[in-house]
Design a protein around this motif. Structure first.
Motif, PDB file in Angstrom:
ATOM      1  N   LYS A 193       0.851  -1.190   0.000  1.00 14.52           N
ATOM      2  CA  LYS A 193       0.000   0.000   0.000  1.00 14.52           C
ATOM      3  C   LYS A 193       0.884   1.237   0.000  1.00 14.52           C
ATOM      4  CE  LYS A 193      -3.813   2.010   2.602  1.00 14.52           C
ATOM      5  NZ  LYS A 193      -4.760   1.767   3.690  1.00 14.52           N
ATOM      6  N   VAL A 194       0.505   2.225  -0.814  1.00 17.60           N
ATOM      7  CA  VAL A 194       1.207   3.507  -0.825  1.00 17.60           C
ATOM      8  C   VAL A 194       0.772   4.269   0.423  1.00 17.60           C
ATOM      9  CG1 VAL A 194       1.574   5.679  -2.055  1.00 17.60           C
ATOM     10  CG2 VAL A 194       1.290   3.544  -3.350  1.00 17.60           C
ATOM     11  N   VAL A 195       1.741   4.617   1.260  1.00 15.61           N
ATOM     12  CA  VAL A 195       1.455   5.265   2.544  1.00 15.61           C
ATOM     13  C   VAL A 195       1.656   6.775   2.450  1.00 15.61           C
ATOM     14  CG1 VAL A 195       2.123   5.376   4.975  1.00 15.61           C
ATOM     15  CG2 VAL A 195       2.124   3.182   3.780  1.00 15.61           C
ATOM     16  N   ALA A 196       2.672   7.193   1.717  1.00 17.89           N
ATOM     17  CA  ALA A 196       2.969   8.625   1.558  1.00 17.89           C
ATOM     18  C   ALA A 196       3.564   8.851   0.180  1.00 17.89           C
ATOM     19  CB  ALA A 196       3.941   9.095   2.634  1.00 17.89           C
ATOM     20  N   LEU A 197       3.241   9.980  -0.403  1.00 19.91           N
ATOM     21  CA  LEU A 197       3.746  10.324  -1.725  1.00 19.91           C
ATOM     22  C   LEU A 197       3.770  11.840  -1.837  1.00 19.91           C
ATOM     23  CD1 LEU A 197       4.492   9.514  -4.663  1.00 19.91           C
ATOM     24  CD2 LEU A 197       2.063   9.475  -5.155  1.00 19.91           C
ATOM     25  N   ASP A 198       4.959  12.400  -2.056  1.00 22.04           N
ATOM     26  CA  ASP A 198       5.098  13.847  -2.179  1.00 22.04           C
ATOM     27  C   ASP A 198       6.077  14.152  -3.312  1.00 22.04           C
ATOM     28  OD1 ASP A 198       5.502  16.587  -1.969  1.00 22.04           O
ATOM     29  OD2 ASP A 198       5.623  16.567   0.225  1.00 22.04           O
ATOM     30  N   ALA A 199       5.536  14.455  -4.469  1.00 21.25           N
ATOM     31  CA  ALA A 199       6.369  14.733  -5.638  1.00 21.25           C
ATOM     32  C   ALA A 199       7.202  15.995  -5.454  1.00 21.25           C
ATOM     33  CB  ALA A 199       5.494  14.845  -6.891  1.00 21.25           C
ATOM     34  N   SER A 200       6.744  16.935  -4.627  1.00 22.93           N
ATOM     35  CA  SER A 200       7.489  18.185  -4.441  1.00 22.93           C
ATOM     36  C   SER A 200       8.778  17.976  -3.636  1.00 22.93           C
ATOM     37  CB  SER A 200       6.623  19.249  -3.772  1.00 22.93           C
ATOM     38  OG  SER A 200       6.320  18.892  -2.447  1.00 22.93           O
ATOM     39  N   THR A 201       8.810  16.932  -2.792  1.00 22.65           N
ATOM     40  CA  THR A 201      10.016  16.631  -2.014  1.00 22.65           C
ATOM     41  C   THR A 201      10.666  15.316  -2.459  1.00 22.65           C
ATOM     42  OG1 THR A 201       8.763  15.470  -0.300  1.00 22.65           O
ATOM     43  CG2 THR A 201       9.167  17.844   0.028  1.00 22.65           C
ATOM     44  N   PHE A 202      10.143  14.745  -3.539  1.00 25.54           N
ATOM     45  CA  PHE A 202      10.667  13.484  -4.090  1.00 25.54           C
ATOM     46  C   PHE A 202      10.732  12.393  -3.022  1.00 25.54           C
ATOM     47  CE2 PHE A 202      13.000  16.990  -6.326  1.00 25.54           C
ATOM     48  CZ  PHE A 202      12.213  16.988  -7.464  1.00 25.54           C
ATOM     49  N   SER A 203       9.645  12.243  -2.279  1.00 27.37           N
ATOM     50  CA  SER A 203       9.608  11.224  -1.234  1.00 27.37           C
ATOM     51  C   SER A 203       8.399  10.309  -1.439  1.00 27.37           C
ATOM     52  CB  SER A 203       9.581  11.863   0.152  1.00 27.37           C
ATOM     53  OG  SER A 203       8.441  12.676   0.297  1.00 27.37           O
ATOM     54  N   TYR A 204       8.581   9.062  -1.022  1.00 30.15           N
ATOM     55  CA  TYR A 204       7.580   8.034  -1.280  1.00 30.15           C
ATOM     56  C   TYR A 204       7.738   6.953  -0.214  1.00 30.15           C
ATOM     57  CZ  TYR A 204       5.303   4.237  -3.957  1.00 30.15           C
ATOM     58  OH  TYR A 204       4.485   3.212  -4.370  1.00 30.15           O
ATOM     59  N   THR A 205       6.637   6.495   0.344  1.00 31.09           N
ATOM     60  CA  THR A 205       6.670   5.400   1.309  1.00 31.09           C
ATOM     61  C   THR A 205       5.599   4.388   0.933  1.00 31.09           C
ATOM     62  OG1 THR A 205       7.412   6.867   3.077  1.00 31.09           O
ATOM     63  CG2 THR A 205       6.456   4.774   3.751  1.00 31.09           C
ATOM     64  N   HIS A 206       5.987   3.119   0.909  1.00 24.42           N
ATOM     65  CA  HIS A 206       4.998   2.056   0.746  1.00 24.42           C
ATOM     66  C   HIS A 206       5.277   0.951   1.749  1.00 24.42           C
ATOM     67  CE1 HIS A 206       8.110   0.589  -2.156  1.00 24.42           C
ATOM     68  NE2 HIS A 206       7.786  -0.573  -1.647  1.00 24.42           N
ATOM     69  N   MET A 207       4.222   0.182   2.026  1.00 24.09           N
ATOM     70  CA  MET A 207       4.273  -0.803   3.086  1.00 24.09           C
ATOM     71  C   MET A 207       3.772  -2.151   2.564  1.00 24.09           C
ATOM     72  SD  MET A 207       2.170  -0.485   6.656  1.00 24.09           S
ATOM     73  CE  MET A 207       0.651  -0.198   5.746  1.00 24.09           C
ATOM     74  N   PHE A 208       4.649  -3.165   2.582  1.00 24.99           N
ATOM     75  CA  PHE A 208       4.236  -4.526   2.255  1.00 24.99           C
ATOM     76  C   PHE A 208       3.540  -5.104   3.473  1.00 24.99           C
ATOM     77  CE2 PHE A 208       7.728  -3.957  -0.731  1.00 24.99           C
ATOM     78  CZ  PHE A 208       7.203  -4.511  -1.887  1.00 24.99           C
ATOM     79  N   TYR A 209       2.339  -5.647   3.265  1.00 23.63           N
ATOM     80  CA  TYR A 209       1.591  -6.180   4.398  1.00 23.63           C
ATOM     81  C   TYR A 209       1.054  -7.585   4.162  1.00 23.63           C
ATOM     82  CZ  TYR A 209      -2.526  -4.737   1.730  1.00 23.63           C
ATOM     83  OH  TYR A 209      -3.469  -4.576   0.747  1.00 23.63           O
ATOM     84  N   GLU A 210       1.310  -8.132   2.979  1.00 20.54           N
ATOM     85  CA  GLU A 210       0.803  -9.468   2.668  1.00 20.54           C
ATOM     86  C   GLU A 210       1.700 -10.078   1.601  1.00 20.54           C
ATOM     87  OE1 GLU A 210      -3.084 -10.742   0.258  1.00 20.54           O
ATOM     88  OE2 GLU A 210      -3.563  -9.723   2.142  1.00 20.54           O
ATOM     89  N   GLY A 211       1.990 -11.369   1.731  1.00 17.01           N
ATOM     90  CA  GLY A 211       2.729 -12.054   0.687  1.00 17.01           C
ATOM     91  C   GLY A 211       3.948 -12.810   1.178  1.00 17.01           C
ATOM     92  N   GLY A 212       4.560 -13.509   0.249  1.00 19.27           N
ATOM     93  CA  GLY A 212       5.698 -14.364   0.548  1.00 19.27           C
ATOM     94  C   GLY A 212       6.914 -13.640   1.074  1.00 19.27           C
ATOM     95  N   ASN A 213       7.095 -12.385   0.688  1.00 16.25           N
ATOM     96  CA  ASN A 213       8.288 -11.663   1.148  1.00 16.25           C
ATOM     97  C   ASN A 213       8.263 -11.389   2.654  1.00 16.25           C
ATOM     98  OD1 ASN A 213       6.269  -9.707   0.795  1.00 16.25           O
ATOM     99  ND2 ASN A 213       7.749  -8.108   0.361  1.00 16.25           N
ATOM    100  N   LEU A 214       7.133 -11.567   3.301  1.00 21.88           N
ATOM    101  CA  LEU A 214       7.063 -11.417   4.757  1.00 21.88           C
ATOM    102  C   LEU A 214       7.603 -12.662   5.462  1.00 21.88           C
ATOM    103  CD1 LEU A 214       3.552  -9.729   5.116  1.00 21.88           C
ATOM    104  CD2 LEU A 214       5.793  -8.626   5.094  1.00 21.88           C
ATOM    105  N   MET A 215       7.791 -13.746   4.707  1.00 21.82           N
ATOM    106  CA  MET A 215       8.411 -14.987   5.169  1.00 21.82           C
ATOM    107  C   MET A 215       7.773 -15.577   6.420  1.00 21.82           C
ATOM    108  SD  MET A 215      12.405 -14.026   4.382  1.00 21.82           S
ATOM    109  CE  MET A 215      12.523 -13.107   5.882  1.00 21.82           C
ATOM    110  N   GLY A 216       6.555 -15.199   6.727  1.00 23.43           N
ATOM    111  CA  GLY A 216       5.874 -15.736   7.896  1.00 23.43           C
ATOM    112  C   GLY A 216       6.377 -15.196   9.222  1.00 23.43           C
TER     113      GLY A 216
END
Length: 133
Positions: free
Chosen positions: A70-93
């Motif tokens: 999920k995209v948590v924060a996005l600010d094109a004026s400061t070139f910043s972006y935060t996303h959060m993985f919350y489901e899937g294999g990359n969480l490795m249980g």
């Protein structure tokens, strides 16, 4: 609950605006550049802004098949972006969340510095291995 974080910093000759645009087009670019890692990146909810949910289907070079973020924060004026993985294999249980904080800072030579902080929020005391990190 254990938390592990890593920081990555990479200097680039590209202007911050251009690199941020490429990062913003990740779902289009990633499967073309590295299909063995990224089979597809699809938006399942939202318009690309904060609150947008995307699913990554990984390629054969990755030991898990998919992940949702999920995209948590996005600010094109400061070139910043935060996303959060919350489901899937990359969480490795062992992880509840993996959060990526991206900040691109213009440099005086016309290029920029790409900074990434990845925070692994684990379910218990078990942490991802050094190899994984």
């Amino acid at each position: 609950m254990a938390t592990v974080s890593i920081d990555i910093e990479i200097a680039s000759s590209f202007p911050a605006e251009k690199l941020f645009k490429a990062f913003s087009d990740f779902e289009i670019i990633a499967p073309k550049i590295n299909p063995s890692v990224f089979k597809s990146v699809e938006t399942v909810e939202g318009d690309g802004g904060v609150g947008t949910i995307k699913v990554i289907t990984f390629g054969d070079a990755v030991p898990f098949t998919n992940s949702k973020y999920k995209v948590v924060a996005l600010d094109a004026s400061t070139f910043s972006y935060t996303h959060m993985f919350y489901e899937g294999g990359n969480l490795m249980g062992i992880q509840d969340l993996i959060t990526h904080h991206v900040k691109i800072t213009p440099s005086t030579d016309g290029g920029c510095v790409y900074k990434l902080t990845v925070v692994y929020s684990c379910k218990g005391d078990e942490k991802p291995s050094e190899e994984f990190l």
